[in-house]
Design a protein around this motif. Structure first.
Motif, PDB file in Angstrom:
ATOM      1  N   THR A  87     -13.630 -15.227 -17.755  1.00 22.47           N
ATOM      2  CA  THR A  87     -12.682 -16.311 -18.004  1.00 22.47           C
ATOM      3  C   THR A  87     -12.443 -16.608 -19.486  1.00 22.47           C
ATOM      4  O   THR A  87     -11.489 -17.288 -19.828  1.00 22.47           O
ATOM      5  CB  THR A  87     -13.164 -17.599 -17.317  1.00 22.47           C
ATOM      6  OG1 THR A  87     -14.486 -17.900 -17.793  1.00 22.47           O
ATOM      7  CG2 THR A  87     -13.201 -17.419 -15.806  1.00 22.47           C
ATOM      8  N   SER A  88     -13.302 -16.104 -20.367  1.00 26.33           N
ATOM      9  CA  SER A  88     -13.184 -16.354 -21.806  1.00 26.33           C
ATOM     10  C   SER A  88     -13.903 -15.235 -22.553  1.00 26.33           C
ATOM     11  O   SER A  88     -14.608 -14.433 -21.936  1.00 26.33           O
ATOM     12  CB  SER A  88     -13.833 -17.702 -22.156  1.00 26.33           C
ATOM     13  OG  SER A  88     -15.230 -17.644 -21.908  1.00 26.33           O
ATOM     14  N   GLU A  95     -23.605 -11.822 -10.410  1.00 25.18           N
ATOM     15  CA  GLU A  95     -24.623 -12.818 -10.761  1.00 25.18           C
ATOM     16  C   GLU A  95     -24.079 -13.863 -11.734  1.00 25.18           C
ATOM     17  O   GLU A  95     -24.424 -15.040 -11.647  1.00 25.18           O
ATOM     18  CB  GLU A  95     -25.835 -12.114 -11.371  1.00 25.18           C
ATOM     19  CG  GLU A  95     -26.961 -13.036 -11.740  1.00 25.18           C
ATOM     20  CD  GLU A  95     -28.160 -12.300 -12.298  1.00 25.18           C
ATOM     21  OE1 GLU A  95     -29.183 -12.970 -12.515  1.00 25.18           O
ATOM     22  OE2 GLU A  95     -28.086 -11.067 -12.538  1.00 25.18           O
ATOM     23  N   LEU A  96     -23.206 -13.433 -12.646  1.00 21.81           N
ATOM     24  CA  LEU A  96     -22.631 -14.361 -13.628  1.00 21.81           C
ATOM     25  C   LEU A  96     -21.167 -14.677 -13.318  1.00 21.81           C
ATOM     26  O   LEU A  96     -20.399 -15.029 -14.211  1.00 21.81           O
ATOM     27  CB  LEU A  96     -22.764 -13.791 -15.037  1.00 21.81           C
ATOM     28  CG  LEU A  96     -24.187 -13.646 -15.566  1.00 21.81           C
ATOM     29  CD1 LEU A  96     -24.184 -13.191 -17.023  1.00 21.81           C
ATOM     30  CD2 LEU A  96     -24.972 -14.942 -15.422  1.00 21.81           C
ATOM     31  N   LYS A  97     -20.807 -14.529 -12.058  1.00 20.26           N
ATOM     32  CA  LYS A  97     -19.481 -14.923 -11.564  1.00 20.26           C
ATOM     33  C   LYS A  97     -18.338 -14.116 -12.172  1.00 20.26           C
ATOM     34  O   LYS A  97     -17.283 -14.654 -12.514  1.00 20.26           O
ATOM     35  CB  LYS A  97     -19.232 -16.423 -11.795  1.00 20.26           C
ATOM     36  CG  LYS A  97     -20.328 -17.336 -11.303  1.00 20.26           C
ATOM     37  CD  LYS A  97     -20.483 -17.255  -9.804  1.00 20.26           C
ATOM     38  CE  LYS A  97     -21.518 -18.282  -9.344  1.00 20.26           C
ATOM     39  NZ  LYS A  97     -22.294 -17.871  -8.242  1.00 20.26           N
ATOM     40  N   GLY A  98     -18.523 -12.804 -12.309  1.00 19.92           N
ATOM     41  CA  GLY A  98     -17.426 -11.936 -12.712  1.00 19.92           C
ATOM     42  C   GLY A  98     -16.357 -11.944 -11.634  1.00 19.92           C
ATOM     43  O   GLY A  98     -16.665 -12.049 -10.438  1.00 19.92           O
ATOM     44  N   ASN A  99     -15.114 -11.871 -12.041  1.00 17.80           N
ATOM     45  CA  ASN A  99     -13.991 -11.966 -11.105  1.00 17.80           C
ATOM     46  C   ASN A  99     -13.328 -10.612 -10.875  1.00 17.80           C
ATOM     47  O   ASN A  99     -13.316  -9.766 -11.766  1.00 17.80           O
ATOM     48  CB  ASN A  99     -12.935 -12.932 -11.654  1.00 17.80           C
ATOM     49  CG  ASN A  99     -13.481 -14.327 -11.825  1.00 17.80           C
ATOM     50  OD1 ASN A  99     -14.171 -14.840 -10.960  1.00 17.80           O
ATOM     51  ND2 ASN A  99     -13.176 -14.940 -12.955  1.00 17.80           N
ATOM     52  N   ASP A 100     -12.751 -10.454  -9.694  1.00 17.75           N
ATOM     53  CA  ASP A 100     -11.904  -9.299  -9.367  1.00 17.75           C
ATOM     54  C   ASP A 100     -12.563  -7.969  -9.734  1.00 17.75           C
ATOM     55  O   ASP A 100     -11.986  -7.138 -10.436  1.00 17.75           O
ATOM     56  CB  ASP A 100     -10.542  -9.412 -10.051  1.00 17.75           C
ATOM     57  CG  ASP A 100      -9.816 -10.693  -9.688  1.00 17.75           C
ATOM     58  OD1 ASP A 100      -9.859 -11.077  -8.503  1.00 17.75           O
ATOM     59  OD2 ASP A 100      -9.215 -11.305 -10.583  1.00 17.75           O
TER      60      ASP A 100
END
Length: 120
Positions: free
Chosen positions: A43-44, A16-21
């Motif tokens: 990302t940060s 939902e909050l664009k978590g990666n991998d």
């Protein structure tokens, strides 16, 4: 809440909050502490914190209370949900600690140790 439902809720919360991998590791045969470890990248520091907070909010909405939360406001946040431990990290931290390799290597190491003990 069943473990499979909780896993899906965590994945949905991270996506939902664009978590990666996002990766799910079954570690039940390697440790008695938890059954699954879920790892995702942000990302940060702010993104990592937001991802972890979203997981916490969503599981609480479903009546699941985290057993512990470590590292809020840093580059690595751990959310302990009992059967599932969620690690949210910045990519450099994730690469440095390489939890995927660490936990995937354990079963082979344990099997090799058992074989060596049998030979002695």
């Amino acid at each position: 809440m069943q473990t499979e439902q909780l896993k899906q809720l965590v994945i949905d919360s991270l996506e939902e909050l664009k978590g990666n991998d996002i990766v799910t590791l079954n570690v039940a045969s390697s440790t008695s502490v938890t059954d699954f470890m879920m790892i995702a990248s942000g990302t940060s520091s702010r993104h990592v914190a937001s991802l972890a907070e979203n997981v916490i909010v969503k599981v609480k909405e479903q009546g699941v209370k985290p057993l512990g939360i470590e590292g809020q406001g840093s580059e690595w946040v751990l959310v302990d949900l009992g059967d599932i431990v969620v690690h949210v990290m910045q990519p450099n931290t994730r690469e440095h600690y390489d939890l995927e390799r660490l936990w995937s290597d354990l079963p082979e190491d344990a099997e090799q140790e058992k074989a060596e003990e049998a030979l002695s």
